[in-house]
Design a protein around this motif. Structure first.
Motif, PDB file in Angstrom:
ATOM      1  N   VAL A  60       0.845  -1.206   0.000  1.00  0.00           N
ATOM      2  CA  VAL A  60       0.000   0.000   0.000  1.00  0.00           C
ATOM      3  C   VAL A  60       0.872   1.244   0.000  1.00  0.00           C
ATOM      4  N   LYS A  61       1.872   1.280   0.874  1.00  0.00           N
ATOM      5  CA  LYS A  61       2.756   2.458   0.958  1.00  0.00           C
ATOM      6  C   LYS A  61       3.543   2.637  -0.332  1.00  0.00           C
ATOM      7  N   LYS A 104       2.792   1.632  -3.352  1.00  0.00           N
ATOM      8  CA  LYS A 104       1.901   2.049  -4.440  1.00  0.00           C
ATOM      9  C   LYS A 104       1.475   3.500  -4.282  1.00  0.00           C
ATOM     10  N   GLN A 105       1.146   3.890  -3.054  1.00  0.00           N
ATOM     11  CA  GLN A 105       0.728   5.272  -2.814  1.00  0.00           C
ATOM     12  C   GLN A 105       1.863   6.250  -3.080  1.00  0.00           C
ATOM     13  N   ASP A 106       3.071   5.902  -2.644  1.00  0.00           N
ATOM     14  CA  ASP A 106       4.216   6.808  -2.812  1.00  0.00           C
ATOM     15  C   ASP A 106       4.645   6.930  -4.269  1.00  0.00           C
ATOM     16  N   GLY A 124       2.651   6.141  -7.022  1.00  0.00           N
ATOM     17  CA  GLY A 124       1.587   6.394  -7.989  1.00  0.00           C
ATOM     18  C   GLY A 124       1.421   5.271  -8.994  1.00  0.00           C
ATOM     19  N   GLY A 167      -6.373   1.652   2.351  1.00  0.00           N
ATOM     20  CA  GLY A 167      -6.123   1.362   0.943  1.00  0.00           C
ATOM     21  C   GLY A 167      -7.405   1.056   0.178  1.00  0.00           C
ATOM     22  N   ASP A 186      -9.258   4.481  -0.398  1.00  0.00           N
ATOM     23  CA  ASP A 186      -8.753   5.412  -1.425  1.00  0.00           C
ATOM     24  C   ASP A 186      -8.505   4.728  -2.770  1.00  0.00           C
ATOM     25  N   THR A 206      -6.467   2.186  -3.452  1.00  0.00           N
ATOM     26  CA  THR A 206      -5.171   1.531  -3.619  1.00  0.00           C
ATOM     27  C   THR A 206      -5.316   0.014  -3.613  1.00  0.00           C
TER      28      THR A 206
END
Length: 363
Positions: A247-248, A250-252, A254, A271, A274, A276
């Protein structure tokens, strides 16, 4: 987000029970309502330090209190530690337990200790992880890790098809496993791989790498795996720390690859909220703890045999459609009890629980 803090706080509540005797006797103290000595039941969830282990303990305590005449306690290591879990089980047996609800992590390591305990007159009911095929256990309460994996594959396949605008999807899916060889985890990967081949035959699910159990090491090796597979269309790991790391990442970054998970915690639920994560497919920990403890307690209190076979517990997915309901469920033990009550009523509605052949739990 505030709701995530509510989930984290709720997960900590049952820790007060862990390692202590939680008397659930009908008449108070350590005797039943009729003055007889309470039966001693210990739940060993496999991992007491994670939210699902704590939810399992809370379900078990609720069942013991409801049945009455039960001296209930919880034991075992805080994290995955097979040798410590076996030692805890043997100590509980030596201390005079009448029955043990046991998550065998891994089942092969518990076959002989369980056989010895049963020979000594201690009733053992496996939970969550199906006993090994050569085990003397004849009962099991849990879901199908294989089916969990298939559900995760369906969620990712649906997302990939929507992303591509077609079922003609090709590419690689990277998989990792935090405890290589652990059956409760490998079954999820096996189910995922089988179902993905059925849904999207042009997609290749890569062999799982060792993603490490330590959270910091897990994050590091997933960073490396993602970088080494920059064209991958999805990532999959059956462990809680796998999804937290991914999750981190992918979020960081993009990234647009798809992701599903198998545990409930604030990171994973965030996740889902939002986008993710396409879905979570966790074991029904509170329900499993309740059902197994109730069955064992009723068996011991009423001097009746346990139901033979696999008592299959339902799987409740977490998606964008129901994530708010799940957040509310996880906010307190009372909310969990209320959420699971219809499922409990359904399982026990006929007076005798339905079972499937135990061998099917290992398929």
């Amino acid at each position: 987000m505030k709701i995530h803090h509510r989930i984290a706080a709720a997960a900590i509540v049952p820790i007060a029970v862990l390692g202590f005797t939680a008397c659930a006797s009908a008449g108070g103290g350590e005797t039943g309502g009729g003055g007889e000595e309470a039966v001693k039941i210990t739940l060993i969830p496999g991992v007491t330090g994670l939210p699902w282990g704590q939810a399992m303990a809370a379900g078990g305590e609720a069942a013991a209190e409801e049945v009455g005449g039960v001296d209930f306690s919880v034991a075992g290591p805080a994290n995955v530690d097979p040798n410590a879990a076996v030692k805890a089980f043997q100590q509980v047996v030596s201390a005079g337990a009448d029955g043990v609800v046991l998550n065998e992590l891994p089942p092969e390591l518990f076959t002989r200790p369980v056989e010895d305990a049963e020979a000594a007159g201690v009733a053992v009911l496996p939970i969550t992880t199906a006993p090994a095929p050569d085990s003397t256990s004849t009962s099991f309460v849990g879901d199908s890790g294989f089916q969990l994996g298939r559900l995760g594959a369906d969620a990712i396949a649906d997302a990939l098809i929507a992303q591509a605008g077609s079922e003609d999807v090709t590419g690689d899916i990277v998989t990792g496993i935090c405890v290589p060889g652990l059956s409760v985890l490998t079954s999820r990967i096996d189910g995922f791989t089988e179902r993905m081949a059925e849904r999207l035959p042009g997609v290749t699910v890569l062999e799982p790498f060792d993603s490490k159990g330590d959270p910091a090491a897990n994050f590091s090796v997933w960073q490396q795996a993602v970088a080494a597979n920059s064209d991958a269309i999805a990532m999959m790991g059956p462990c809680q720390q796998d999804v937290q790391s991914l999750v981190k990442i992918k979020q960081d970054s993009g990234a647009t690859w798809q992701l599903a998970g198998f545990d409930i915690d604030d990171v994973a639920v965030g996740g889902v909220e939002d986008g993710t994560v396409v879905g979570l497919f966790p074991l029904s920990a509170y329900l499993q703890g309740y059902v197994a403890t109730r069955l064992l307690a009723e068996s011991l209190v009423n001097d009746e045999p346990l139901p033979e076979g696999w008592v299959e517990t339902p799987i409740v997915a977490v998606t964008a459609d129901n994530v708010d309901e799940i957040v509310a469920r996880e906010a307190s033990l009372d909310a969990q009890a209320e959420f699971w009550k219809p499922y409990i009523d359904d399982i026990f509605s006929s007076g005798s629980v339905e079972t499937r052949p135990l061998a099917e739990a290992n398929e």
